[in-house]
Design an enzyme around this catalytic site. Structure first.
Site, PDB file in Angstrom:
ATOM      1  N   THR A   1       0.778  -1.203   0.023  1.00  0.00           N
ATOM      2  CA  THR A   1      -0.290   0.124   0.066  1.00  0.00           C
ATOM      3  C   THR A   1       0.729   1.176   0.064  1.00  0.00           C
ATOM      4  O   THR A   1       0.422   2.503  -0.588  1.00  0.00           O
ATOM      5  CB  THR A   1      -1.031  -0.037   1.228  1.00  0.00           C
ATOM      6  OG1 THR A   1      -0.390  -0.329   2.497  1.00  0.00           O
ATOM      7  CG2 THR A   1      -2.032  -0.916   1.140  1.00  0.00           C
TER       8      THR A   1
ATOM      9  N   ILE B   1       0.822  -9.741  -6.791  1.00  0.00           N
ATOM     10  CA  ILE B   1       0.984 -10.031  -8.223  1.00  0.00           C
ATOM     11  C   ILE B   1       1.670  -8.609  -8.737  1.00  0.00           C
ATOM     12  O   ILE B   1       1.747  -8.692  -9.865  1.00  0.00           O
ATOM     13  CB  ILE B   1      -0.261 -10.068  -9.065  1.00  0.00           C
ATOM     14  CG1 ILE B   1      -1.241  -9.010  -8.874  1.00  0.00           C
ATOM     15  CG2 ILE B   1      -1.182 -11.382  -8.491  1.00  0.00           C
ATOM     16  CD1 ILE B   1      -2.616  -8.888  -9.762  1.00  0.00           C
TER      17      ILE B   1
ATOM     18  N   HIS C   1       0.052 -15.890  -6.056  1.00  0.00           N
ATOM     19  CA  HIS C   1      -1.140 -15.685  -6.890  1.00  0.00           C
ATOM     20  C   HIS C   1      -0.651 -15.195  -8.632  1.00  0.00           C
ATOM     21  O   HIS C   1      -1.552 -14.556  -9.016  1.00  0.00           O
ATOM     22  CB  HIS C   1      -1.927 -14.585  -6.408  1.00  0.00           C
ATOM     23  CG  HIS C   1      -2.647 -15.061  -4.956  1.00  0.00           C
ATOM     24  ND1 HIS C   1      -3.223 -14.336  -3.945  1.00  0.00           N
ATOM     25  CD2 HIS C   1      -2.723 -16.484  -4.626  1.00  0.00           C
ATOM     26  CE1 HIS C   1      -3.678 -15.085  -3.152  1.00  0.00           C
ATOM     27  NE2 HIS C   1      -3.665 -16.164  -3.451  1.00  0.00           N
TER      28      HIS C   1
ATOM     29  N   CYS D   1      -2.601 -20.751 -27.856  1.00  0.00           N
ATOM     30  CA  CYS D   1      -1.343 -21.563 -28.195  1.00  0.00           C
ATOM     31  C   CYS D   1      -0.224 -21.524 -27.228  1.00  0.00           C
ATOM     32  O   CYS D   1       0.876 -22.121 -27.154  1.00  0.00           O
ATOM     33  CB  CYS D   1      -0.758 -21.024 -29.287  1.00  0.00           C
ATOM     34  SG  CYS D   1       0.078 -19.373 -29.082  1.00  0.00           S
TER      35      CYS D   1
ATOM     36  N   CYS E   1      -1.694 -15.589 -32.890  1.00  0.00           N
ATOM     37  CA  CYS E   1      -2.356 -16.454 -33.546  1.00  0.00           C
ATOM     38  C   CYS E   1      -3.816 -16.124 -33.484  1.00  0.00           C
ATOM     39  O   CYS E   1      -4.425 -16.878 -33.924  1.00  0.00           O
ATOM     40  CB  CYS E   1      -2.222 -17.847 -32.832  1.00  0.00           C
ATOM     41  SG  CYS E   1      -2.924 -18.138 -31.082  1.00  0.00           S
TER      42      CYS E   1
ATOM     43  N   SER F   1      -4.640 -10.334   5.647  1.00  0.00           N
ATOM     44  CA  SER F   1      -5.812 -10.427   6.444  1.00  0.00           C
ATOM     45  C   SER F   1      -5.795 -12.018   6.896  1.00  0.00           C
ATOM     46  O   SER F   1      -6.553 -12.316   8.036  1.00  0.00           O
ATOM     47  CB  SER F   1      -7.159 -10.047   5.873  1.00  0.00           C
ATOM     48  OG  SER F   1      -7.297 -10.962   4.689  1.00  0.00           O
TER      49      SER F   1
END
Length: 241
Positions: free
Chosen positions: A28, A107, A123, A134, A153, A192
């Site tokens: 944060t 992430i 995650h 593909c 593709c 949390s």
């Protein structure tokens, strides 16, 4: 609080192996909102008619790909974000010779940007994508950030993140379980402890000292030897630097 920090500092040595589990609260300070705090993403009114939590599901991605990506690029990707002092404290601990493994629910890739080398992304990562047809891989910088990104593709690209309804990356889970089971010290920061199976990792700890650093109470507070209601950066700087 300061007394607890001083006591912990006296017990953490460079010969100890640390296992660190991090969540959204560690990022944060880098300008990335968390999810479950009163100011978090899930508390914000959604402009899409469904909750942001629901939009992060595998089913929503499959059935509403265009609105998923509109939301994802606006609310989940922060390419200009930089590591804050919490990420840097962990990275500097490793650089100074400390034994440390980090499992993160985030992430954002900020642990790696800070310089940490042993990071298990439970995650996934918002800056990696793959073709659902593909399987070709793409980096965020190499895709169009509007509409539905597609492979050469013609297949639809999917972010390499774990959405609700999907299994966590097996290798990240395996390495995390191995590391937490071997660690001397458990450090949980900015989560949390509501999202499983990541929240189950502390239950596999068999070492000497367990510490939780989180501004809000969690359902697992009672399982830790120490609980610090502190800013993640301030706590980690004092403990590890």
């Amino acid at each position: 609080m300061q007394a607890a920090i001083e006591e912990l500092k006296s017990k953490i040595g460079k010969d100890d192996s640390l296992f660190v589990l991090t969540g959204a609260g560690i990022s944060t300070a880098s300008g990335i909102p968390d999810f479950r705090s009163p100011e978090g993403l899930y508390a914000v009114h959604s402009e899409y008619g469904v909750s942001y939590e629901e939009m992060l599901s595998s089913g929503y991605f499959q059935e509403n790909t265009a609105s998923f990506y509109d939301f994802f690029f606006k609310k989940m990707v922060y390419p200009e974000a930089k590591p804050n002092k919490a990420h840097l404290a962990l990275a500097n601990y490793e650089k100074s010779g400390g034994k440390i493994r980090i499992a993160t629910q985030n992430i954002d890739g900020l642990h790696q940007k800070a310089g940490s080398s042993k990071v298990y992304e439970l995650h996934g990562n918002a800056y990696r994508y793959y073709c659902t047809r593909c399987a070709r891989r793409y980096a965020y910088k190499d895709i169009v950030h509007a509409g539905i990104p597609r492979c050469s593709c013609g297949g639809i690209l999917k972010p390499e993140v774990t959405l609700y309804g999907e299994e966590l990356p097996p290798r990240a889970i395996s390495l995390s379980l191995e590391s937490v089971g071997e660690a001397d010290i458990l450090l949980v920061v900015g989560t949390s402890l509501n999202v499983y199976p990541a929240a189950a990792l502390p239950s596999y700890f068999k070492g000497e000292i367990s510490l939780l650093v989180n501004l809000e109470p969690t359902p697992l507070d009672g399982r830790f030897d120490y609980v610090l209601r502190m800013d993640a950066g301030e706590a980690l700087e004092e403990l590890l630097c």
